[in-house]
Design a protein around this motif. Structure first.
Motif, PDB file in Angstrom:
ATOM      1  N   PRO A 142       0.826  -1.214   0.000  1.00  0.00           N
ATOM      2  CA  PRO A 142       0.000   0.000   0.000  1.00  0.00           C
ATOM      3  C   PRO A 142       0.860   1.264   0.000  1.00  0.00           C
ATOM      4  N   ARG A 143       0.413   2.272  -0.737  1.00  0.00           N
ATOM      5  CA  ARG A 143       1.141   3.531  -0.838  1.00  0.00           C
ATOM      6  C   ARG A 143       1.036   4.332   0.461  1.00  0.00           C
ATOM      7  N   PRO A 144       2.054   5.148   0.777  1.00  0.00           N
ATOM      8  CA  PRO A 144       2.003   5.965   2.003  1.00  0.00           C
ATOM      9  C   PRO A 144       0.867   6.980   1.950  1.00  0.00           C
ATOM     10  N   SER A 145       0.345   7.314   3.107  1.00  0.00           N
ATOM     11  CA  SER A 145      -0.697   8.327   3.239  1.00  0.00           C
ATOM     12  C   SER A 145      -0.312   9.291   4.345  1.00  0.00           C
ATOM     13  N   ILE A 146      -0.903  10.483   4.311  1.00  0.00           N
ATOM     14  CA  ILE A 146      -0.582  11.513   5.305  1.00  0.00           C
ATOM     15  C   ILE A 146      -1.336  11.206   6.589  1.00  0.00           C
ATOM     16  N   ILE A 203       6.139   9.072  -5.672  1.00  0.00           N
ATOM     17  CA  ILE A 203       4.873   8.442  -5.299  1.00  0.00           C
ATOM     18  C   ILE A 203       4.162   9.243  -4.218  1.00  0.00           C
ATOM     19  N   SER A 204       4.918   9.733  -3.261  1.00  0.00           N
ATOM     20  CA  SER A 204       4.348  10.511  -2.159  1.00  0.00           C
ATOM     21  C   SER A 204       5.391  11.522  -1.691  1.00  0.00           C
ATOM     22  N   ALA A 205       4.967  12.752  -1.462  1.00  0.00           N
ATOM     23  CA  ALA A 205       5.896  13.814  -1.069  1.00  0.00           C
ATOM     24  C   ALA A 205       6.299  13.639   0.391  1.00  0.00           C
ATOM     25  N   PHE A 206       7.436  13.025   0.614  1.00  0.00           N
ATOM     26  CA  PHE A 206       7.956  12.830   1.957  1.00  0.00           C
ATOM     27  C   PHE A 206       8.712  14.075   2.410  1.00  0.00           C
ATOM     28  N   ALA A 215       4.417   4.972  15.060  1.00  0.00           N
ATOM     29  CA  ALA A 215       4.484   3.821  14.161  1.00  0.00           C
ATOM     30  C   ALA A 215       5.672   3.960  13.219  1.00  0.00           C
ATOM     31  N   ILE A 216       6.422   2.878  13.040  1.00  0.00           N
ATOM     32  CA  ILE A 216       7.551   2.843  12.108  1.00  0.00           C
ATOM     33  C   ILE A 216       7.124   2.016  10.891  1.00  0.00           C
ATOM     34  N   CYS A 217       7.178   2.636   9.717  1.00  0.00           N
ATOM     35  CA  CYS A 217       6.769   1.978   8.473  1.00  0.00           C
ATOM     36  C   CYS A 217       8.013   1.656   7.656  1.00  0.00           C
ATOM     37  N   PRO A 218       8.457   0.411   7.629  1.00  0.00           N
ATOM     38  CA  PRO A 218       9.682   0.062   6.899  1.00  0.00           C
ATOM     39  C   PRO A 218       9.482   0.073   5.382  1.00  0.00           C
ATOM     40  N   ASP A 271      13.140  -2.316  -7.232  1.00  0.00           N
ATOM     41  CA  ASP A 271      11.929  -2.779  -6.534  1.00  0.00           C
ATOM     42  C   ASP A 271      11.831  -2.076  -5.199  1.00  0.00           C
ATOM     43  N   VAL A 272      10.617  -1.651  -4.850  1.00  0.00           N
ATOM     44  CA  VAL A 272      10.361  -0.972  -3.580  1.00  0.00           C
ATOM     45  C   VAL A 272       9.224  -1.695  -2.872  1.00  0.00           C
TER      46      VAL A 272
END
Length: 371
Positions: A152-156, A178-181, A262-265, A302-303
């Motif tokens: 799943p793609r990151p969300s704010i 993909i997402s503005a970090f 939360a840590i999202c690897p 690959d990510v």
């Protein structure tokens, strides 16, 4: 010798067996001579030193392995020359044109939005975020990037931090499209520093200088503030603190794992079939690194976005960091090594050196007492 060769083929490359590199005569015990094996038995320090000479697992983390040459005969060499002409004479100019056009469009839209929408922060941040994502997509297109995203793609969301293994500054670009970090990044000079100050600060990026101890305190404070912000972009941290060659992972810094969120690897693995994406900043500028990518056939990657992880009861931040590193290493097929990546930039502290000397002296004294 046949037995030695067969065992040598089975030994772990990261933990070399010193005896495999000794002659049979030096291994046999003799009451008349002091053998190399006796010296290695005196102290683990000597064994570590001999192992480092034979197989240095620290240096190997920061070396780029050159590809095997394939243009070695009269049939393949013309094809290699043709590929060279296509890559440098056609693809490279085309990619430069694409990148230049992307910058023109980006600056034509970014600066008006940045300065004219000062009173409308919500809309300004949203448009700037999309423009940064667009520019990162242009960068990936300029390498003919073939990136496959899994999960799943990151969300704010507040109270979450994304952590990833680090191979090059292009890790940030590949994830940013993909997402503005909001990324935690070392300050850089030149045109990269200009982009950091003028553009990337608009998405909440935080800069530091690893040689300044005061910067660490400031960054820790900004991290806590950013994590608790509701409308802030997702926070991205590369806890290794340095670029590693995508074959290994070094120790994760514990700062990201002390925030209580939360840590999202994220696991990133590059396919080296066309180009090695590792950036050795000590030997090559980022500009030349980009040129090397733009003159290759493609950057294949690959990510994987992995399941969010939380600090378990009784678990320390260091243990939490190691558990997340295990997940990333297993998913990307990377080898773990027990090294601090900052040793790439610093000499060991005097306390560590004195401690090693003390251990060595004590082991020598114990050996003499046994005699």
């Amino acid at each position: 010798m046949v037995g030695l060769r067969s065992s040598s083929s089975e030994m772990d490359l990261d933990r070399p067996n010193i005896e495999e590199y000794l002659t049979p005569d030096s291994i046999q015990e003799s009451p008349k001579k002091l053998h190399l094996r006796d010296l290695l038995d005196i102290s683990p320090t000597l064994a570590e030193a001999a192992g480092a000479i034979i197989d240095d697992s620290f240096t190997r983390c920061f070396k780029s392995n050159p590809p095997e040459p394939w243009n070695w005969n009269i049939y393949l060499f013309p094809l290699w020359c043709l590929g060279l002409v296509v890559r440098y004479g056609f693809l490279f100019p085309l990619r430069v044109a694409v990148l230049a056009a992307g910058w023109i469009v980006f600056f034509a839209a970014f600066f008006p939005v940045h300065f004219l929408l000062q009173g409308h922060n919500k809309w300004r941040r949203k448009i700037e975020r999309k423009l940064v994502e667009m520019m990162c997509s242009v960068f990936v297109a300029s390498w003919t990037g073939v990136v496959k995203y899994h999960g799943p793609r990151p969300s704010i969301r507040p109270q979450q931090v994304f952590v990833a293994n680090h191979t090059s500054m292009i890790d940030f670009i590949i994830l940013e499209q993909i997402s503005a970090f909001a990324v935690i990044m070392q300050k850089h000079p030149g045109w990269v520093g200009f982009i950091q100050k003028t553009i990337l600060e608009s998405v909440g990026c935080i800069w530091f200088n690893r040689t300044e101890s005061k910067d660490r305190e400031t960054v820790a404070r900004k991290l806590r503030e950013h994590v608790h912000g509701v409308d802030n972009n997702p926070l991205l941290i590369f806890p290794e603190g340095t670029c590693v060659n995508n074959d290994y992972t070094v120790m994760f810094k514990k700062g990201a794992f002390e925030l209580g969120c939360a840590i999202c690897p994220i696991a990133i693995k590059y396919n080296k079939i066309f180009v090695d994406a590792f950036w050795n900043s000590k030997k090559q500028s980022f500009t030349m690194h980009l040129v090397r990518l733009m003159t290759s056939w493609a950057v294949v990657c690959d990510v994987w976005y992995l399941e969010p992880q939380y600090l378990r009861p009784g678990e320390t931040p260091i243990e939490f960091a190691e558990r997340v590193r295990d997940m990333i290493s297993a998913r990307a097929g990377l080898k773990k090594v027990p090294w601090d990546g900052y040793l790439k930039y610093y000499r060991p502290s005097p306390k560590l050196t004195e401690r090693k000397q003390q251990i060595f002296a004590e082991s020598v004294l114990r050996r003499l007492d046994e005699k």
